[in-house]
Design an enzyme around this catalytic site. Structure first.
Site: not given
Length: 453
Positions: A32, A61, A123, A223
C-alpha cells in the site's frame, strides 16, 4: 453590490497559492505504501488541484531502508524509527500503512498527541483500538481518516457520511473480502473443493501463506465493524460480531445452492432492528439473479438500504496496491481541505451521532431472524416429506423442499429452504431433526439473504 466573478476569484487564487504544502509522513512502504507514493507522484498536479494545495511525501519509516530508497529515491527522508515520523515537527499528517495492532496503536496515538492528523488503511487497528484512537482524536481536534481500511477502492465511508447524510440507514451488506470471494467464485465456476480453491488463490497471490484472517471471516468482520459504526453512529463492537468463515463450506453446498437458484457469498451484514443491531459475517445464499451474486473474483461490493435514497450499491476492486492507495490519497485530500478549520467542521468521528443510537445493542446469534437453507443427508429418497414434516412440527416455515441432484460419492440429500425464523428456534428444530433415524449424517445450515428493500 455586484462583483464580477473573475474579480472575485482573483484574490482566492492568490490565497490558495499562499497555502503551504501538506507534508506527509508515512509509516510503512510495502504494497500500500509504495502504491501511495507512485500515485501521489504520478498524479501530483491533479491531486493538488482537487485538494486546493500540494500534498508532498516528506518522510518514510521502513524496516528495510535500502528497499525503501529504491522505491522513493532521494526525494524523501528515510528512517527506521516509526515514532520519529509520528512525532516529527515537519510532518502534518501521518499515513500508517504498516499494519498490525500493537506498535501501530502507539504510533497513531503519538501522532495524535502531537496534533497530527492520521490516515490509515489498517482495519484491524481501528476495529480493536478504534474507541481509544477516536477519543484521542476528538480531544486534540484532529482527523483520523480510514477509507482504505474498509472496501479498498470503493468510497463507501464517504458515501455513508456525505452522499447518504440525509438518510436513516436501515442496513448495510457487503462482499468485503476479495480473497474469500475469489475462492467461492472458483468453487462455483470450476467445481473445486475449498482446499483446491484456496491453493489456487495462494498461487496467484490473492491469499497469504497464512490466510486465516481472510478465510475465517475476521478481516471482513473488522471492516463490517467500521461500516456499522458509520451507518448507525454506534461504537465499534468488533468483539460482539458473529463471525463465521468459509473453511467448513463444502463444494456440494455450492452446487446445491446453484440448483436452487442461489449463489453462496461470504457476506457482512449490519442491520438495524428494534431491539438492536445485527452484526454478522457468514457464508449465505443470495439469489443468483441479484446484483450481489454477480460480484465475482476478488471484487468487492457494498449495498446500503436507507429510508430516502432506497437501495444503493457500490462496486470495485477488493485488493491491490494502487487501488488501496486511491482511498488513502482521497483521505489526504480531505485532510488538506479540512486542515486549519474548526474541529467541529471535520468529518464526524465514529459513535458521535445520535446519542440514542449509540445505546443500540448487538443482537445475539439466537435472535437473528432470517430464512435458511438446510441440506439433510437421508438414507432413502422417499423420506423427503418426513423431513419437511419434522421441521413444520417445530414451527419452522418450509417454503421449498427438493432432492439434491445426484453426485458421485454423495448419498441422497434433501434440500430445504425455510421462511424467516429466529436462529434459536431453527437450532432447536435442527437438533431434533438430527436425532431422527431417517437422517444419515450432519445437517448443514446456511442463512439466506434476499437483499431486498
Amino acid at each position: 453590490m455586484y462583483r464580477d466573478p473573475v474579480e472575485s476569484l482573483e484574490p482566492l487564487h492568490h490565497r490558495q497559492a499562499a497555502i503551504r504544502t501538506l507534508r506527509v509522513g508515512m509509516i510503512g512502504i510495502g504494497t500500500v505504501g509504495s502504491g501511495t507514493f507512485r500515485v501521489l507522484a504520478r498524479n501530483r498536479a491533479d491531486i493538488a488541484a482537487r485538494a486546493g494545495r500540494s500534498i508532498e511525501l516528506v518522510m518514510v519509516a521502513a524496516r528495510n531502508l535500502e528497499r525503501a530508497a529504491g522505491i522513493v529515491g532521494d526525494s524523501v527522508a528515510l528512517t527506521a524509527d516509526a515514532m520519529h515520523v509520528a512525532t516529527h515537527p515537519d510532518v502534518d499528517v501521518v499515513v500508517e500503512v504498516a499494519g498490525g495492532t500493537g506498535p501501530a496503536r502507539d504510533w497513531v496515538l503519538a501522532a495524535i498527541a502531537h496534533g497530527k492528523h492520521v490516515v490509515t488503511a489498517n482495519k484491524a487497528l481501528l476495529a480493536v483500538h478504534g474507541a481509544e484512537i477516536f477519543a484521542a482524536a476528538r480531544e486534540k481536534g484532529v482527523i483520523v481518516a480510514y477509507e482504505g481500511a474498509v472496501a479498498v477502492s470503493i468510497p463507501i465511508i464517504k458515501a455513508l457520511r456525505e452522499g447518504l447524510a440525509a438518510n436513516r440507514i436501515e442496513w448495510v451488506a457487503g462482499i468485503i473480502n476479495g480473497t474469500t470471494n475469489f475462492i467461492l467464485s472458483k468453487m462455483r465456476d470450476e467445481g473445486l473443493d475449498f482446499a483446491a480453491a484456496l491453493a489456487q488463490a495462494q498461487a496467484l497471490g490473492y491469499a497469504e501463506a497464512d490466510p486465516s484472517f481472510d478465510i475465517e471471516g475476521i478481516d471482513a468482520a473488522h471492516k463490517l465493524t467500521l461500516l456499522a459504526a458509520n451507518a448507525f453512529g454506534m461504537p465499534l463492537r468488533f468483539a460482539d460480531a458473529q463471525v463465521e468463515g468459509i473453511t467448513a463450506l463444502q463444494g456440494v453446498d455450492v452446487a446445491c445452492a446453484e440448483q436452487l437458484g442461489y449463489r453462496i457469498k461470504l457476506l457482512g451484514v449490519a442491520r438495524r432492528q428494534a431491539a438492536g443491531v445485527e452484526l454478522r459475517v457468514q457464508p449465505v445464499l443470495v439469489p443468483a439473479a441479484h446484483l450481489m451474486a454477480q460480484v465475482n473474483g476478488s471484487m468487492n461490493a457494498v449495498m446500503v438500504k436507507s429510508d430516502a435514497a432506497g437501495l444503493t450499491m457500490y462496486y470495485g476492486a477488493g485488493a491491490g496496491s494502487e487501488q488501496t492507495a486511491s482511498a488513502v490519497i482521497a483521505d489526504l485530500v480531505d485532510v488538506a481541505r479540512l486542515d486549519g478549520v474548526h474541529a467541529a467542521q471535520h468529518v464526524p468521528h465514529l459513535g458521535v451521532h445520535a446519542h440514542a443510537t449509540n445505546a443500540l445493542a448487538v443482537l445475539p446469534r439466537a435472535a437473528v431472524h432470517t430464512s435458511h437453507y438446510l441440506r439433510v443427508p437421508v438414507h432413502a429418497l422417499d423420506q423427503i416429506q418426513t423431513i419437511a414434516a419434522s421441521l413444520a412440527e417445530r414451527k419452522v416455515p418450509v417454503h421449498q423442499v427438493a432432492l439434491a441432484a445426484e453426485r458421485p460419492g454423495v448419498g441422497p440429500q434433501v434440500l430445504v429452504l425455510t421462511g424467516p425464523v429466529e436462529q434459536g428456534a431453527l437450532d432447536l428444530a435442527v437438533h431434533a431433526l438430527q436425532a431422527r433415524a431417517e437422517v444419515a449424517g450432519p445437517v448443514t445450515t446456511l442463512r439466506v439473504e434476499s437483499l431486498e428493500g
